[in-house]
Design a protein around this motif. Structure first.
Motif, mmCIF file in Angstrom:
data_model
loop_
_atom_site.group_PDB
_atom_site.id
_atom_site.type_symbol
_atom_site.label_atom_id
_atom_site.label_comp_id
_atom_site.label_asym_id
_atom_site.label_seq_id
_atom_site.Cartn_x
_atom_site.Cartn_y
_atom_site.Cartn_z
ATOM 1 N N MET A 132 22.710 68.816 -52.218
ATOM 2 C CA MET A 132 23.424 70.014 -51.879
ATOM 3 C C MET A 132 23.724 70.790 -53.151
ATOM 4 N N SER A 133 23.589 72.069 -53.062
ATOM 5 C CA SER A 133 23.813 72.921 -54.217
ATOM 6 C C SER A 133 25.029 73.809 -54.004
ATOM 7 N N PHE A 134 25.841 73.912 -55.030
ATOM 8 C CA PHE A 134 26.995 74.803 -55.001
ATOM 9 C C PHE A 134 26.544 76.177 -55.451
ATOM 10 N N GLN A 135 27.012 77.205 -54.781
ATOM 11 C CA GLN A 135 26.702 78.572 -55.166
ATOM 12 C C GLN A 135 27.772 79.067 -56.133
ATOM 13 N N PRO A 136 27.405 79.923 -57.083
ATOM 14 C CA PRO A 136 28.368 80.353 -58.100
ATOM 15 C C PRO A 136 29.349 81.423 -57.632
ATOM 16 N N GLU A 137 29.299 81.805 -56.349
ATOM 17 C CA GLU A 137 30.178 82.865 -55.883
ATOM 18 C C GLU A 137 31.637 82.445 -55.967
ATOM 19 N N ASN A 138 32.464 83.433 -56.108
ATOM 20 C CA ASN A 138 33.913 83.249 -56.062
ATOM 21 C C ASN A 138 34.511 82.442 -57.209
ATOM 22 N N LEU A 139 33.767 82.207 -58.267
ATOM 23 C CA LEU A 139 34.386 81.552 -59.424
ATOM 24 C C LEU A 139 35.372 82.538 -60.044
ATOM 25 N N PRO A 140 36.579 82.089 -60.348
ATOM 26 C CA PRO A 140 37.526 82.998 -61.010
ATOM 27 C C PRO A 140 36.969 83.452 -62.358
ATOM 28 N N ALA A 141 37.403 84.602 -62.810
ATOM 29 C CA ALA A 141 36.950 85.139 -64.097
ATOM 30 C C ALA A 141 37.277 84.160 -65.224
ATOM 31 N N MET A 142 36.406 84.146 -66.203
ATOM 32 C CA MET A 142 36.625 83.277 -67.360
ATOM 33 C C MET A 142 37.776 83.825 -68.189
ATOM 34 N N PRO A 143 38.764 83.000 -68.495
ATOM 35 C CA PRO A 143 39.896 83.480 -69.291
ATOM 36 C C PRO A 143 39.494 83.681 -70.757
ATOM 37 N N VAL A 144 40.209 84.544 -71.412
ATOM 38 C CA VAL A 144 39.957 84.838 -72.824
ATOM 39 C C VAL A 144 40.052 83.565 -73.657
ATOM 40 N N ALA A 145 40.983 82.680 -73.322
ATOM 41 C CA ALA A 145 41.168 81.437 -74.088
ATOM 42 C C ALA A 145 39.921 80.557 -74.039
ATOM 43 N N LEU A 146 39.251 80.497 -72.887
ATOM 44 C CA LEU A 146 38.045 79.681 -72.769
ATOM 45 C C LEU A 146 36.883 80.322 -73.533
#
Length: 181
Positions: free
Chosen positions: A1-15
């Motif tokens: 099963m593959s996870f789709q990248p939709e709906n990932l929260p935005a990457m924070p500046v700290a990361l």
């Protein structure tokens, strides 16, 4: 099963800054590219470990059976809504007496429909993910994301990448959940 990248929260500046520190970059010219590389790394991580990193809402559409049915994403935090899918695709919330639900200790979610009045398909909405936000992602997964985004950055000039380096998969492997068919 593959996870789709939709709906990932935005990457924070700290990361993004962690990746820049890892790469020893002092400028901000590539911040958008690094954020995209982090998104790709997160997508690969979710597929590798078989779990969603950040908790977010998911809806599975499944046929009605009289047996327990496993939800697709893990780890399930809460099952929030079960709806009947009508012939025209309309959704109608079902009363709690029409179904049973359970979440195992490993985060696997289950739904079982009781004999219903002509319902053939249901939509199950639930919250799934390991962490509430990027800051709460387990350290070994987070470090693997940073390293993989750094790897993508250093190999962005068209070199063939066959998969995550073994140092990264070693960080992720303790979190891996396999599904047997």
């Amino acid at each position: 099963m593959s996870f789709q990248p939709e709906n990932l929260p935005a990457m924070p500046v700290a990361l993004i800054q962690e990746v820049k520190d890892f790469l020893r970059l002092a400028h901000g010219e590539d911040d958008a590219a690094i954020a995209e590389m982090l998104n790709s790394a997160a997508h690969l991580c979710e597929n590798f470990i078989g779990q969603m990193l950040i908790a977010r809402a998911v809806t599975d559409r499944i046929p009605v059976r009289g047996e327990w049915q496993k939800l697709k994403k893990r780890p399930v935090q809460a099952i929030t809504l079960v709806e009947a899918i009508g012939p025209e695709g309309t959704l109608t919330a079902l009363p709690a007496t029409d179904y049973a639900m359970d979440i195992d200790s490993d985060g696997t979610g289950w739904v079982k429909m009781h004999p219903a009045h002509g319902v053939t398909r249901i939509a199950v909405t639930y919250e799934a993910g390991l962490a509430a936000d990027w800051a709460s992602v387990p350290a070994s997964l987070r470090h693997g994301l940073v390293r993989l985004a750094g790897y993508f950055y250093t190999h962005r000039d068209g070199e063939y990448i066959s998969g995550p380096p073994s140092a990264i998969t070693a960080l992720w492997r303790p979190h891996r959940r396999m599904r047997l068919a």
